[in-house]
Write a protein that holds these residues in place. Sequence first.
Motif, PDB file in Angstrom:
ATOM      1  N   ILE B  28       0.845  -1.198   0.000  1.00 55.73           N
ATOM      2  CA  ILE B  28       0.000   0.000   0.000  1.00 55.73           C
ATOM      3  C   ILE B  28       0.883   1.251   0.000  1.00 55.73           C
ATOM      4  CG2 ILE B  28      -1.769   1.249   1.294  1.00 55.73           C
ATOM      5  CD1 ILE B  28      -2.526  -1.433   2.566  1.00 55.73           C
ATOM      6  N   LEU B  29       1.954   1.212   0.815  1.00 57.08           N
ATOM      7  CA  LEU B  29       2.844   2.368   0.903  1.00 57.08           C
ATOM      8  C   LEU B  29       3.447   2.711  -0.459  1.00 57.08           C
ATOM      9  CD1 LEU B  29       4.784   1.896   4.263  1.00 57.08           C
ATOM     10  CD2 LEU B  29       2.993   3.557   3.699  1.00 57.08           C
ATOM     11  N   PHE B  30       3.861   1.679  -1.187  1.00 56.50           N
ATOM     12  CA  PHE B  30       4.474   1.930  -2.487  1.00 56.50           C
ATOM     13  C   PHE B  30       3.478   2.597  -3.432  1.00 56.50           C
ATOM     14  CE2 PHE B  30       7.604  -1.576  -1.456  1.00 56.50           C
ATOM     15  CZ  PHE B  30       8.651  -0.680  -1.293  1.00 56.50           C
ATOM     16  N   VAL B  31       2.262   2.092  -3.448  1.00 59.08           N
ATOM     17  CA  VAL B  31       1.269   2.671  -4.355  1.00 59.08           C
ATOM     18  C   VAL B  31       1.057   4.139  -4.012  1.00 59.08           C
ATOM     19  CG1 VAL B  31      -1.152   2.646  -5.023  1.00 59.08           C
ATOM     20  CG2 VAL B  31       0.100   0.504  -4.813  1.00 59.08           C
ATOM     21  N   PHE B  32       0.865   4.419  -2.720  1.00 62.08           N
ATOM     22  CA  PHE B  32       0.650   5.813  -2.328  1.00 62.08           C
ATOM     23  C   PHE B  32       1.896   6.650  -2.585  1.00 62.08           C
ATOM     24  CE2 PHE B  32      -3.052   4.237  -0.043  1.00 62.08           C
ATOM     25  CZ  PHE B  32      -3.960   5.222  -0.405  1.00 62.08           C
ATOM     26  N   GLY B  33       3.067   6.044  -2.347  1.00 58.37           N
ATOM     27  CA  GLY B  33       4.317   6.753  -2.576  1.00 58.37           C
ATOM     28  C   GLY B  33       4.453   7.171  -4.027  1.00 58.37           C
ATOM     29  N   ILE B  34       4.173   6.234  -4.927  1.00 63.39           N
ATOM     30  CA  ILE B  34       4.286   6.538  -6.349  1.00 63.39           C
ATOM     31  C   ILE B  34       3.292   7.636  -6.738  1.00 63.39           C
ATOM     32  CG2 ILE B  34       3.858   5.599  -8.653  1.00 63.39           C
ATOM     33  CD1 ILE B  34       4.941   2.908  -7.549  1.00 63.39           C
TER      34      ILE B  34
END
Lengths: 271, 307
Positions: B28-34
Motif C-alpha cells: 500500500i505504501l508503495f502505491v501511495f508513494g508513487i
Amino acid sequence: MVATSQNPSKIRIENLGVSYGPDPALRSLSMDIPRNEVFGIIGPAQSGKTTLLKTLNRTIDLVPEASVKGSVYIDDEAVVDAPEPVPAKSLTRHGLRDVCGYRRRIGMVAPLPVGLPMTIYDNVAFAPRQAGVKERGQLDEIVERCLTQAALWDEVKDRLTTLGTKLSGGQQQRLTIARALSHEPEVLCLDEFSIAIDPVTTMRIEDVLRELQSEMTIILVTNLVQQARRLARQTAFILNGELVELDDTEAIFSGEANDPRTNEFVSGIFG
Amino acid sequence: MRKSLTTRQIVAEWIIENLIRLCGISAILFVFGIFFFVFREGAPLLFGEGGFDLIKFLTSPEWYPSSNSNPRYGILALILGTASVSCLAVLISVPFGLGAAIFISEFCGPKLKEGLKIVIELLAAIPSVVWGFIGLTLMKGIIESVFGVPFGLTVLNGAIILALMCLPIIVSISEDALRAVPDSYREAAQGLGATRWQLIYRVLLPAAKNGLLAAVLLGVGRAVGETMAVLMATGHAVNIPIDGTPPYFHALDSVRTLTATIAAELGETAQGSPHYRVLFLIGIFLFCITFTINLVADLVVRGIRKE
C-alpha cells in the motif's frame, strides 16, 4: 420374469452395458418399458439408475470416459445400437445420429434442480425456442401450460421475468419439470426428483405425474421406494448394474417377490 | 510435555508476524508513494503555475514542447493516438480472445487444452520490447506490402501488436469465467436438446458475462498502459488519425501515444521545467484512466463473486 403389459412397450432395452473407464455401471441390462404409464426404477446408490437415464436420453455421449454396448429402441427406432462396446462419444455412429433432436423428445429432470441463469419465462421457453418456435403468443401459451402442469404457475405468474435461479429449491425443481415438459416429450425421465423438495410439493408433483401418464411414458427413478409404490404400475429393481426383478409394482412390494434381495431392499434391510 | 510457549518462541512469533504485516503494508505504501511523487511533480501546473490552462492542455492538438519561442503543450493528438490504437487493439483481440477461451473451455480435449494454456501463458511472458521489435521489423514490412503504404509504422501495426499482448489476459480470464459455469448448466441445456452453439450462446456466455466483461476491461487496461511496444510500432508522429474525409478513421496513419511520449521525452527535459511537469501531468492523466478501468473491472469481478 418380464411382466406382460396390455400396452405395447415404448422403450426396449437389450443387453445394455455401460462402463466408466474400467468400472461397469450397467451390466447387460434388458427390459421393456411400457407406453403411457409410470414405470418405476428402484435400487440403492451406485446401482446404475442415473446411468440408465443418461443412456436413454443420450447425454451419456457427453461423458468422455464412458463406453456403451447393447441396444436401446424407442418405438422400434434404434437409439443405441452397439453390438460391441464403443466409446459413448462416438455413439452418433452407433445409433441415432440427430442427438439434439432426439433429446428434445425426452424430458429429463435431474436430482438437484438446475434453474438456468435466465428468467423463469426464458427457462421454460428455452427448448421451444431452440426448436424454432418464435411467435410470442405461442411461447406464452407453452410457458403457461408447462408451469401449470408443474404446479408452479400460480406462484410465479406475476414474476415471470425474475431470474429462475432466485426461486426456492422446491420451486426450482418444479421449474425444471416445467422445462422438461416444454418440448412435449414422449418420455419423461425423473431422476430422484423429490430429493430437494418438501413432502407437500412432492405430493403435488406426484398428482401431476398421475395426470400426465395418459399423454406420455414416465420413468420414475427413485430412492423412496414408497414413491414408486404410489405411482408406478410396474417397477424394476436394479442392483449393481443388473436387473434383479421387474414386475407389477404390487408384486415387488408384496414381500413375496421372486428374488429375496428385492424383498430385503423394499423392506429396508439394505440400500 | 510443555504446553506454554518459551520466551524464544514468543519473540520469534512476534518478529514473524510483524515482518509479514510489514510486507502487506509496504504494498500500500508503495502505491501511495508513487502516486504522491507523480502528483507532486505534475500538480503545480494544476494550480496555475506558469499560466497553465488545463482545458487547453486537454483539447489542443498542438504538441510543441521544445519550441524555443512558444512551447505549446496540447495532448489531444496523444489522447486520440492512445485511444485509436487501444480501441483497434481491443476490437481485434476481444473476438479472438473470446473465441480462443470458448474453444479451450468447451471444445478441445484435455491434452490440447493443457498445451494451449501453456502456449498462451508463454505469449504473456514475451517482453514488450520484443513485441515492439516484431512491430518495427516484421509487421512493418507486412503492412507496407499488403496495404501499399510507404511507411508501415501505423495505428494498425501498433494495434495488432497490442492485441497480441492483450490476448493472454483476455483468454485466461475468460476461460476461468467459462470454467466457473457449473457443469449442471451444460447438462441441463444439452438434456433439453441444445446444440453446442446454442449452449454457448444462450447459456454459457450469459452465465459468464461478468467474468468476460472483466477480462475485456483488464485487456483494455493493458492496452492503454502499454508503452514500449506501441512506441516502436506506431511511428511516433504527433498526428490525429481521425478527420472529416472518408474513411474518417485512418488506421494507416502514424500516431503517438501518451505513454510513448513520456518514455521518449522525459529523459531530455530539465527537472522542474514546464515540459517536465507536463509529462508528469500526462502520467497523472494515464493513472486516472487505468485506475478507473481497473476499478470497474474489480467491481465487476466482485459482482461475480456475490452471485
